[in-house]
Write an enzyme that holds these catalytic residues in place. Structure first.
Site, PDB file in Angstrom:
ATOM      1  N   ASP A  43       0.836  -1.196   0.000  1.00 16.72           N
ATOM      2  CA  ASP A  43       0.000   0.000   0.000  1.00 16.72           C
ATOM      3  C   ASP A  43       0.878   1.256   0.000  1.00 16.72           C
ATOM      4  OD1 ASP A  43      -2.130   1.719   0.193  1.00 16.72           O
ATOM      5  OD2 ASP A  43      -3.033   0.729   1.910  1.00 16.72           O
ATOM      6  N   ASP A  44       0.770   2.061  -1.054  1.00 15.01           N
ATOM      7  CA  ASP A  44       1.471   3.352  -1.151  1.00 15.01           C
ATOM      8  C   ASP A  44       2.985   3.232  -1.295  1.00 15.01           C
ATOM      9  OD1 ASP A  44      -1.061   4.333  -0.770  1.00 15.01           O
ATOM     10  OD2 ASP A  44      -0.604   5.515   1.006  1.00 15.01           O
ATOM     11  N   CYS A  82      -6.450   3.710  -3.486  1.00 20.00           N
ATOM     12  CA  CYS A  82      -6.553   2.359  -2.925  1.00 20.00           C
ATOM     13  C   CYS A  82      -7.688   1.519  -3.488  1.00 20.00           C
ATOM     14  CB  CYS A  82      -6.710   2.451  -1.410  1.00 20.00           C
ATOM     15  SG  CYS A  82      -5.372   3.323  -0.567  1.00 20.00           S
ATOM     16  N   ARG A  86      -7.595  -1.812  -6.182  1.00 23.23           N
ATOM     17  CA  ARG A  86      -7.978  -3.165  -5.760  1.00 23.23           C
ATOM     18  C   ARG A  86      -9.132  -3.698  -6.601  1.00 23.23           C
ATOM     19  NH1 ARG A  86      -4.954  -3.317  -0.897  1.00 23.23           N
ATOM     20  NH2 ARG A  86      -3.956  -1.273  -0.968  1.00 23.23           N
ATOM     21  N   LYS A 135      -5.276  -6.026   3.708  1.00 22.57           N
ATOM     22  CA  LYS A 135      -6.213  -4.941   3.441  1.00 22.57           C
ATOM     23  C   LYS A 135      -7.116  -5.289   2.254  1.00 22.57           C
ATOM     24  CE  LYS A 135      -6.269  -0.093   1.973  1.00 22.57           C
ATOM     25  NZ  LYS A 135      -5.463   1.125   1.747  1.00 22.57           N
ATOM     26  N   HIS A 137     -10.499  -3.369   1.363  1.00 26.31           N
ATOM     27  CA  HIS A 137     -10.858  -2.016   0.922  1.00 26.31           C
ATOM     28  C   HIS A 137     -11.738  -1.966  -0.324  1.00 26.31           C
ATOM     29  CE1 HIS A 137      -9.341   2.394   1.382  1.00 26.31           C
ATOM     30  NE2 HIS A 137     -10.633   2.244   1.608  1.00 26.31           N
ATOM     31  N   SER A 160      -8.398   0.951   5.137  1.00 21.64           N
ATOM     32  CA  SER A 160      -7.085   1.537   5.448  1.00 21.64           C
ATOM     33  C   SER A 160      -6.884   1.708   6.944  1.00 21.64           C
ATOM     34  CB  SER A 160      -6.938   2.900   4.757  1.00 21.64           C
ATOM     35  OG  SER A 160      -6.831   2.747   3.369  1.00 21.64           O
ATOM     36  N   HIS A 225       1.232   2.234   4.221  1.00 14.87           N
ATOM     37  CA  HIS A 225       0.267   3.341   4.287  1.00 14.87           C
ATOM     38  C   HIS A 225       0.403   4.064   5.626  1.00 14.87           C
ATOM     39  CE1 HIS A 225      -3.667   5.334   4.449  1.00 14.87           C
ATOM     40  NE2 HIS A 225      -3.844   5.049   3.167  1.00 14.87           N
ATOM     41  N   ASP A 277      -0.218  -0.574  -4.891  1.00 13.45           N
ATOM     42  CA  ASP A 277      -1.554  -0.180  -5.343  1.00 13.45           C
ATOM     43  C   ASP A 277      -1.586   1.206  -5.976  1.00 13.45           C
ATOM     44  OD1 ASP A 277      -1.179   1.270  -2.982  1.00 13.45           O
ATOM     45  OD2 ASP A 277      -3.238   1.004  -2.288  1.00 13.45           O
ATOM     46  N   ASN A 278      -0.590   2.026  -5.712  1.00 19.14           N
ATOM     47  CA  ASN A 278      -0.490   3.365  -6.316  1.00 19.14           C
ATOM     48  C   ASN A 278       0.866   3.937  -5.925  1.00 19.14           C
ATOM     49  OD1 ASN A 278      -3.038   3.810  -4.017  1.00 19.14           O
ATOM     50  ND2 ASN A 278      -1.013   4.638  -3.556  1.00 19.14           N
ATOM     51  N   LYS A 298       0.851   9.630  -5.137  1.00 22.35           N
ATOM     52  CA  LYS A 298      -0.441   8.981  -4.927  1.00 22.35           C
ATOM     53  C   LYS A 298      -1.609   9.927  -5.236  1.00 22.35           C
ATOM     54  CE  LYS A 298      -3.280   7.015  -1.214  1.00 22.35           C
ATOM     55  NZ  LYS A 298      -3.307   6.542   0.185  1.00 22.35           N
TER      56      LYS A 298
END
Length: 857
Positions: A43-44, A82, A86, A135, A137, A160, A225, A277-278, A298
């Site tokens: 994540d991130d 996010c 996904r 996660k 989400h 998150s 994250h 994810d980004n 992001k």
């Protein structure tokens, strides 16, 4: 027994083919057995946050090895945020098509529709054991959970780690840790430190339990994250603070997965994909990652927001140390995984993703995609074809949590909205706009984008967007007091407060200066597309303050604060690209403003048109004379040259234009005077206080004004016709002459006020001094005390900025980092200083009004 024999035969075949795959990957046959599939989703994580993609701050030994033994994807795309990213993984479609264009929140009524055919459902149909760890989400209501989308089991947080709730009767902030469809425990904020370890243990347990059958493991880390929570064993180990600690724990976790596969002799049977994810969350500075050499972060559609570090590992199938630069992304995972498993992708709906197994296996270097589409929400902001990328809408450099969720605040760091063309092959950082040089390429990419917009929409959902799932009675997963708490917003406000306090604490304020000033954390006026104006020259309606509000000049009148401000219309609403007009707003408290709704000074079919059209009117200052008439001087720009013009008014709404202030100079009135002052802009009239009013001062019967970059002195009988006096506060330095102080190292521009005080004349000025404490080309604010008997002699000056860019919207955007002030007034016991920031907004800083009685006449 047949299954065991088949597995044995597969392993033998793989062992025989492994050397050939390494030497002749282009000729490698497609695998026929069902491979295990592990997808690790961070994540991130930024493009440059791991060793294979150039990180020198974070030690990632296991990922480095993964890169050496597998393939690095250098043009692999995710969605900007996010939930959409996904949704793309699960459905093989652009998030917009799957009805999940935006981030979902705890208790949200929407989620990934149960009608979607997910990758887990398709693999489960092929006999796979399926597990989601971490996660999710994609909705926290029962019908949206992983177990309703094809996963046999689930263990993790459903959203998150910055979306906590307060359990009823408790003040503790918690998140629900789920097992299947039940909340197994509530995780406090500090207990997040154990999440990565627990996820890893659960993943290893699943692999071990299913070693004799094909399995699909979706390991979606909460890391990295914000808020950052590395495990105790990793805290303080990296060279990159807490963020680096957590990256290194993710690396450890990946090593555990790969080592488990090796130990169970499953490596040659397992495809492992590692991705993010980004892009990195840039708002957290030292607690966020890096996307170098990409631009953006992001939640943006610059490459840094959506191009993510991706590795693929499959010993014996994927050639070691291979690199793939073909355009691909996480929408491709579903068709690739399903085809490798022997299944078929759904035919009852459109799937945007493509099978990239030929890329993985070295059978081709060509992308299966004609184009890649960069959506932000429902807005199609850019499209890529080959190496060409066309940006068609405003792209933010960075998006803050302040903009997300209930009570969202305006965005920050926006680029101008116009077609921008980049060749990513030579300009991966998206710095050189080639649109003007390649109009044919712009037209080609626009046509490609238009086809997708016809399907998915552009601003509003299109006809081929599938509906999101909707829960009839959404609720929190556990009894809680109220909704989710945006802890990110609160933390950013704290950081902003700390930054505002720091500069003032470092600056010594002499008795003659005003300050220290405290900034409001958010702008008091921002651009809006809602205000329209019928342009009398173009004979059409324009959104006259859509792109920029800046240059606030301020007056107190009848117990209210009025400010006039420059506003720029939307991009390409004129041939030049934008036109500036002057608007009016007022406030009862100096903080909450009401707009007049249309410009009060603008290019018109009048005698000033040759000076004002088509650039417009900007860089204004306003003063009141002793008879209650208001005089405004402003810079007029016709697209080629600029000039200082004057207008007057009795009510601040209806203005009479008087033409150039220096009409008696040479015809082009851009003449240079001693001190190299260009008498074309930014004129501050010497003033004094009468209560809360600022009144123009006469000295020996003349009004005086400091003009432009050198603060050159000029005089007037009537505040309309001006004559330069051939004197300047800061004459241009001779070639090779060193500045007297660091603050002298850049240009100076007449700023918010020139005010008579008991000690002398106080002037505020805007400076782009080259100070080590500021980014290059920054504009900050200074104060100086001028000798009242010699109005260009500096008696004292502050040795550093008393106000400088530091808040997000002051640091980056429409201009260089900037705090540029044009207006200062006393009002209800405090001084109000209005200034423009880098990102097209107007801010406010205040300080107590402790003026001596001699300052008020």
């Amino acid at each position: 027994m047949k299954h065991v024999a088949a597995v044995a035969q597969t392993i033998l075949t793989a062992l025989l083919l492994a050397p050939l795959a390494a030497l002749h990957s282009a000729d490698a046959p497609k695998p026929t057995a069902k491979p295990n599939i592990v997808f690790i989703f961070v994540d991130d994580l930024g493009y440059a946050d791991i060793g294979p993609f150039g990180s020198t701050k974070n030690r990632t030994a296991h990922l480095d090895r993964m890169g050496r033994e597998g393939m690095k994807f250098t043009s692999f795309y995710a969605a900007p945020t996010c939930s959409p990213s996904r949704a793309q993984v699960m459905t093989g479609c652009y998030a917009q098509r799957a009805g999940v264009p935006k981030v979902l929140f705890p208790g949200d009524a929407n989620g990934l529709s149960p009608a979607e055919t997910t990758v887990a459902k398709l693999l489960k149909a092929q006999g796979y054991a399926t597990m989601c760890v971490g996660k999710w989400h994609l909705g926290d209501q029962p019908e949206f959970l992983p177990t309703r989308h094809g996963f046999d089991d689930y263990f993790g947080l459903p959203y998150s780690n910055d979306m906590p709730l307060k359990p009823k009767g408790s003040e503790e902030l918690t998140h629900p840790l789920m097992r299947g469809e039940k909340v197994s425990e509530l995780v406090g904020m500090s207990e997040q430190d154990r999440l990565t370890k627990r996820y890893t243990e659960e993943a290893v347990k699943f692999i071990t339990a299913n070693k004799k059958r094909p399995f699909f493991l979706y390991l979606a880390h909460t890391a990295v994250h914000w808020p950052i929570h590395p495990g105790a064993a990793f805290r303080g180990r990296s060279k990159n603070g807490l963020y680096g600690d957590w990256v290194e724990e993710v690396d450890w976790s990946t090593g555990c997965i790969l080592d488990t596969l090796r130990e169970l002799k499953l490596a040659e049977k397992t495809l492992v994909i590692f991705s993010s994810d980004n892009g990195p969350s840039a708002v957290w500075e030292e607690l966020g990652g890096e996307a170098t050499p990409l631009r953006g972060a992001k939640a943006t559609t610059w490459e840094g927001g959506v191009r993510v570090p991706t590795l693929a590992w499959w010993p014996g199938k994927i050639a070691p140390a291979s690199v793939c630069d073909a355009m691909s992304g996480n929408i491709d995972l579903l068709p690739t995984f399903v085809k490798l498993a022997g299944g078929t992708v759904p035919r009852d709906r459109k799937i945007d993703g493509k099978d990239i197994a030929p890329l993985l296996l070295g059978q081709t270097r060509q992308s299966p995609h004609e184009a890649w589409f960069y959506y932000s929400g429902n807005q199609l902001e850019a499209v890529r074809v080959g190496t060409w990328k066309l940006a068609m809408a405003t792209q933010k450099e960075m998006v803050s949590p302040l903009e997300i969720g209930p009570g969202a605040l305006p965005g920050v760091f926006a680029s101008p909205e116009k077609p921008r063309l980049y060749d990513l092959a030579s300009d991966i950082g998206e710095r050189t706009d080639l649109a003007a040089a390649h109009p044919d390429k712009v037209a080609e990419l626009k046509a490609v984008a238009a086809k997708m917009a016809a399907e998915l929409g552009n601003g509003q959902p299109g006809p081929e967007v599938r509906a999101a799932g909707v829960a009839e009675k959404p609720s929190a997963l556990y009894p809680a007091d109220g909704g989710w708490i945006n802890i990110a917003r609160e933390e950013l406000k704290k950081r902003a407060d700390a930054k505002r306090a720091k500069p003032s604490a470092m600056v010594a304020f002499p008795s003659w200066a005003l300050g220290p000033f405290t900034k409001l954390p958010q702008p008091v006026l921002s651009p809006t597309p809602d205000s329209t104006f019928d342009c009398p020259i173009e004979k059409r309606t324009v959104r006259w303050e859509e792109q920029n509000v800046y240059n606030p000049a301020v007056i107190v009148r009848e117990g209210k604060v009025y400010f006039l401000y420059r506003a720029d219309d939307g991009p390409k609403q004129s041939g030049w690209g934008r036109t500036c007009r002057i608007g009016l707003a007022w406030s009862e408290d100096g903080r909450n403003f009401t707009r007049y709704g249309k410009p009060v000074v603008y290019p018109d079919e009048d005698s000033s048109r040759p000076y004002e059209w088509e650039g417009g009117c900007e860089d204004l200052h306003v003063i009141e004379d002793e008879n209650g008439t208001y005089f405004m001087n402003y810079t007029a720009w016709n697209g080629k040259t600029d000039a200082l013009l004057v207008a007057s008014s009795k009510d601040l709404i209806h203005w009479t234009k008087h033409g150039p202030a220096f009409a008696r100079l040479a015809p082009d009135y851009v003449a240079r005077r001693p001190g190299e002052a260009i008498l074309t802009r930014s004129g501050v009239v010497l003033s004094h206080r009468v209560g809360d009013r600022m009144i123009a001062t006469r000295v020996n019967g003349k009004y005086l004004m400091y003009v432009s970059m050198s603060c050159a002195l000029a005089e007037s009988d009537n505040l309309i016709d001006w004559k330069p006096l051939n004197k300047a506060v800061w004459p241009q330095r001779k070639r090779g002459e060193k500045p007297a102080t660091p603050f002298d190292s850049g240009a100076h521009e007449a700023g918010a006020v020139a005010l008579e005080r008991s000690e002398g004349i106080l002037i505020f000025y805007n400076s782009n001094a080259r100070l080590p404490s500021l980014p290059a080309k920054s504009w900050s604010l200074g104060q100086a005390l001028i000798d009242r008997h010699d109005l260009t002699t500096v008696l004292q000056r502050m040795d550093r900025p008393f106000l400088q860019p530091e808040l997000d919207w002051e640091m980056k955007g429409f201009t260089d980092p900037a705090v540029v002030a044009n207006g200062l007034v006393p009002f209800k016991g405090e001084w109000l200083l209005y200034y423009g920031g880098a990102d097209r907004c107007i801010g406010l800083a205040t300080c107590p009004d402790k003026a001596a009685k001699s300052d008020t006449k």
